[in-house]
Design a protein around this motif. Structure first.
Motif, PDB file in Angstrom:
ATOM      1  N   ALA A   1     -39.393 -90.024  66.902  1.00 21.62           N
ATOM      2  CA  ALA A   1     -38.127 -90.589  66.416  1.00 21.62           C
ATOM      3  C   ALA A   1     -37.211 -90.935  67.588  1.00 21.62           C
ATOM      4  O   ALA A   1     -36.591 -92.002  67.611  1.00 21.62           O
ATOM      5  N   LYS A   2     -37.150 -90.048  68.552  1.00 22.76           N
ATOM      6  CA  LYS A   2     -36.300 -90.304  69.719  1.00 22.76           C
ATOM      7  C   LYS A   2     -36.820 -91.504  70.503  1.00 22.76           C
ATOM      8  O   LYS A   2     -36.038 -92.336  70.972  1.00 22.76           O
ATOM      9  N   ASN A   3     -38.125 -91.603  70.636  1.00 23.97           N
ATOM     10  CA  ASN A   3     -38.691 -92.742  71.356  1.00 23.97           C
ATOM     11  C   ASN A   3     -38.441 -94.052  70.616  1.00 23.97           C
ATOM     12  O   ASN A   3     -38.236 -95.088  71.245  1.00 23.97           O
ATOM     13  N   ARG A   4     -38.433 -94.008  69.285  1.00 25.97           N
ATOM     14  CA  ARG A   4     -38.103 -95.224  68.526  1.00 25.97           C
ATOM     15  C   ARG A   4     -36.664 -95.646  68.825  1.00 25.97           C
ATOM     16  O   ARG A   4     -36.386 -96.838  69.008  1.00 25.97           O
ATOM     17  N   ARG A   5     -35.770 -94.670  68.885  1.00 29.97           N
ATOM     18  CA  ARG A   5     -34.374 -94.987  69.225  1.00 29.97           C
ATOM     19  C   ARG A   5     -34.282 -95.528  70.652  1.00 29.97           C
ATOM     20  O   ARG A   5     -33.501 -96.450  70.920  1.00 29.97           O
ATOM     21  N   ARG A   6     -35.082 -94.975  71.536  1.00 30.50           N
ATOM     22  CA  ARG A   6     -35.093 -95.474  72.916  1.00 30.50           C
ATOM     23  C   ARG A   6     -35.578 -96.919  72.961  1.00 30.50           C
ATOM     24  O   ARG A   6     -35.038 -97.737  73.708  1.00 30.50           O
ATOM     25  N   GLU A   7     -36.603 -97.234  72.168  1.00 33.86           N
ATOM     26  CA  GLU A   7     -37.111 -98.615  72.122  1.00 33.86           C
ATOM     27  C   GLU A   7     -36.020 -99.567  71.627  1.00 33.86           C
ATOM     28  O   GLU A   7     -35.881-100.679  72.137  1.00 33.86           O
ATOM     29  N   GLU A   8     -35.261 -99.121  70.634  1.00 35.70           N
ATOM     30  CA  GLU A   8     -34.162 -99.948  70.129  1.00 35.70           C
ATOM     31  C   GLU A   8     -33.100-100.142  71.211  1.00 35.70           C
ATOM     32  O   GLU A   8     -32.554-101.241  71.364  1.00 35.70           O
ATOM     33  N   ALA A   9     -32.832 -99.091  71.951  1.00 34.96           N
ATOM     34  CA  ALA A   9     -31.847 -99.187  73.030  1.00 34.96           C
ATOM     35  C   ALA A   9     -32.327-100.152  74.111  1.00 34.96           C
ATOM     36  O   ALA A   9     -31.540-100.944  74.641  1.00 34.96           O
ATOM     37  N   ILE A  10     -33.615-100.104  74.413  1.00 34.05           N
ATOM     38  CA  ILE A  10     -34.172-101.020  75.414  1.00 34.05           C
ATOM     39  C   ILE A  10     -34.002-102.462  74.954  1.00 34.05           C
ATOM     40  O   ILE A  10     -33.609-103.332  75.741  1.00 34.05           O
ATOM     41  N   ALA A  11     -34.284-102.725  73.690  1.00 29.92           N
ATOM     42  CA  ALA A  11     -34.130-104.086  73.168  1.00 29.92           C
ATOM     43  C   ALA A  11     -32.681-104.548  73.307  1.00 29.92           C
ATOM     44  O   ALA A  11     -32.417-105.688  73.711  1.00 29.92           O
ATOM     45  N   ALA A  12     -31.742-103.668  73.002  1.00 27.25           N
ATOM     46  CA  ALA A  12     -30.322-104.020  73.118  1.00 27.25           C
ATOM     47  C   ALA A  12     -29.940-104.254  74.579  1.00 27.25           C
ATOM     48  O   ALA A  12     -29.200-105.199  74.891  1.00 27.25           O
ATOM     49  N   MET A  13     -30.449-103.410  75.469  1.00 20.71           N
ATOM     50  CA  MET A  13     -30.132-103.588  76.894  1.00 20.71           C
ATOM     51  C   MET A  13     -30.716-104.891  77.422  1.00 20.71           C
ATOM     52  O   MET A  13     -30.070-105.594  78.206  1.00 20.71           O
ATOM     53  N   ARG A  14     -31.916-105.229  76.979  1.00 21.83           N
ATOM     54  CA  ARG A  14     -32.527-106.488  77.432  1.00 21.83           C
ATOM     55  C   ARG A  14     -31.733-107.688  76.935  1.00 21.83           C
ATOM     56  O   ARG A  14     -31.582-108.678  77.652  1.00 21.83           O
ATOM     57  N   ALA A  15     -31.223-107.603  75.720  1.00 21.98           N
ATOM     58  CA  ALA A  15     -30.378-108.688  75.202  1.00 21.98           C
ATOM     59  C   ALA A  15     -29.106-108.798  76.042  1.00 21.98           C
ATOM     60  O   ALA A  15     -28.660-109.905  76.368  1.00 21.98           O
ATOM     61  N   GLU A  16     -28.546-107.664  76.403  1.00 22.42           N
ATOM     62  CA  GLU A  16     -27.341-107.682  77.231  1.00 22.42           C
ATOM     63  C   GLU A  16     -27.641-108.217  78.630  1.00 22.42           C
ATOM     64  O   GLU A  16     -26.826-108.934  79.214  1.00 22.42           O
ATOM     65  N   ILE A  17     -28.819-107.900  79.147  1.00 20.97           N
ATOM     66  CA  ILE A  17     -29.220-108.444  80.453  1.00 20.97           C
ATOM     67  C   ILE A  17     -29.250-109.967  80.382  1.00 20.97           C
ATOM     68  O   ILE A  17     -28.744-110.654  81.276  1.00 20.97           O
TER      69      ILE A  17
END
Length: 75
Positions: free
Chosen positions: A47-63
Protein backbone atom coordinates in the motif's frame (compact mmCIF):
# COMPACT_ATOMS: atom_id res chain seq x y z
CA UNK A 1 11.60 42.19 10.78
CA UNK A 2 13.31 40.10 8.05
CA UNK A 3 11.99 40.27 4.54
CA UNK A 4 10.63 37.10 2.97
CA UNK A 5 12.98 35.49 0.52
CA UNK A 6 11.96 35.63 -3.13
CA UNK A 7 10.65 32.42 -4.66
CA UNK A 8 13.74 30.82 -6.22
CA UNK A 9 12.53 28.12 -8.57
CA UNK A 10 15.74 27.84 -10.56
CA UNK A 11 16.63 24.41 -9.18
CA UNK A 12 13.14 22.92 -8.76
CA UNK A 13 13.59 20.45 -11.62
CA UNK A 14 16.79 19.10 -10.12
CA UNK A 15 15.28 18.87 -6.64
CA UNK A 16 12.22 17.07 -7.97
CA UNK A 17 14.37 14.64 -9.97
CA UNK A 18 16.34 13.84 -6.83
CA UNK A 19 13.10 13.30 -4.91
CA UNK A 20 11.87 10.90 -7.61
CA UNK A 21 15.13 8.96 -7.45
CA UNK A 22 14.99 8.77 -3.65
CA UNK A 23 11.40 7.55 -3.77
CA UNK A 24 12.30 4.87 -6.32
CA UNK A 25 15.10 3.72 -4.03
CA UNK A 26 12.68 3.61 -1.10
CA UNK A 27 10.32 1.43 -3.12
CA UNK A 28 13.15 -0.95 -3.97
CA UNK A 29 14.31 -1.16 -0.36
CA UNK A 30 10.77 -1.79 0.82
CA UNK A 31 10.34 -4.59 -1.71
CA UNK A 32 13.57 -6.17 -0.51
CA UNK A 33 12.34 -6.19 3.08
CA UNK A 34 9.02 -7.79 2.14
CA UNK A 35 10.55 -11.25 2.16
CA UNK A 36 11.16 -10.88 5.90
CA UNK A 37 7.76 -9.36 6.68
CA UNK A 38 4.55 -10.97 7.81
CA UNK A 39 1.66 -11.10 5.33
CA UNK A 40 0.06 -8.17 7.15
CA UNK A 41 3.25 -6.12 6.94
CA UNK A 42 3.67 -7.07 3.29
CA UNK A 43 0.25 -5.61 2.51
CA UNK A 44 1.17 -2.40 4.34
CA UNK A 45 4.38 -2.18 2.31
CA UNK A 46 2.46 -2.75 -0.93
CA UNK A 47 0.00 0.00 0.00
CA UNK A 48 2.80 2.40 0.86
CA UNK A 49 4.59 1.61 -2.38
CA UNK A 50 1.39 2.31 -4.32
CA UNK A 51 1.23 5.72 -2.66
CA UNK A 52 4.89 6.24 -3.53
CA UNK A 53 4.15 5.40 -7.18
CA UNK A 54 1.37 7.99 -7.16
CA UNK A 55 3.74 10.54 -5.66
CA UNK A 56 6.31 9.79 -8.35
CA UNK A 57 3.72 10.37 -11.06
CA UNK A 58 2.80 13.72 -9.50
CA UNK A 59 6.46 14.73 -9.17
CA UNK A 60 7.12 13.82 -12.80
CA UNK A 61 4.18 15.96 -13.88
CA UNK A 62 5.57 18.82 -11.84
CA UNK A 63 9.00 18.29 -13.40
CA UNK A 64 7.42 18.67 -16.84
CA UNK A 65 5.63 21.84 -15.73
CA UNK A 66 8.77 23.31 -14.21
CA UNK A 67 10.87 22.43 -17.26
CA UNK A 68 8.30 24.05 -19.54
CA UNK A 69 8.23 27.16 -17.36
CA UNK A 70 12.02 27.29 -17.43
CA UNK A 71 12.01 27.09 -21.24
CA UNK A 72 9.60 29.99 -21.41
CA UNK A 73 11.69 32.12 -19.11
CA UNK A 74 9.53 31.80 -16.00
CA UNK A 75 11.58 31.00 -12.96
Amino acid sequence: MPRPKPDDRSDNVEKLQEMVQNTIENIQKAEETMQFASPEEQEKIRAKNRRREEAIAAMRAEIRDEAAAREHGCQ
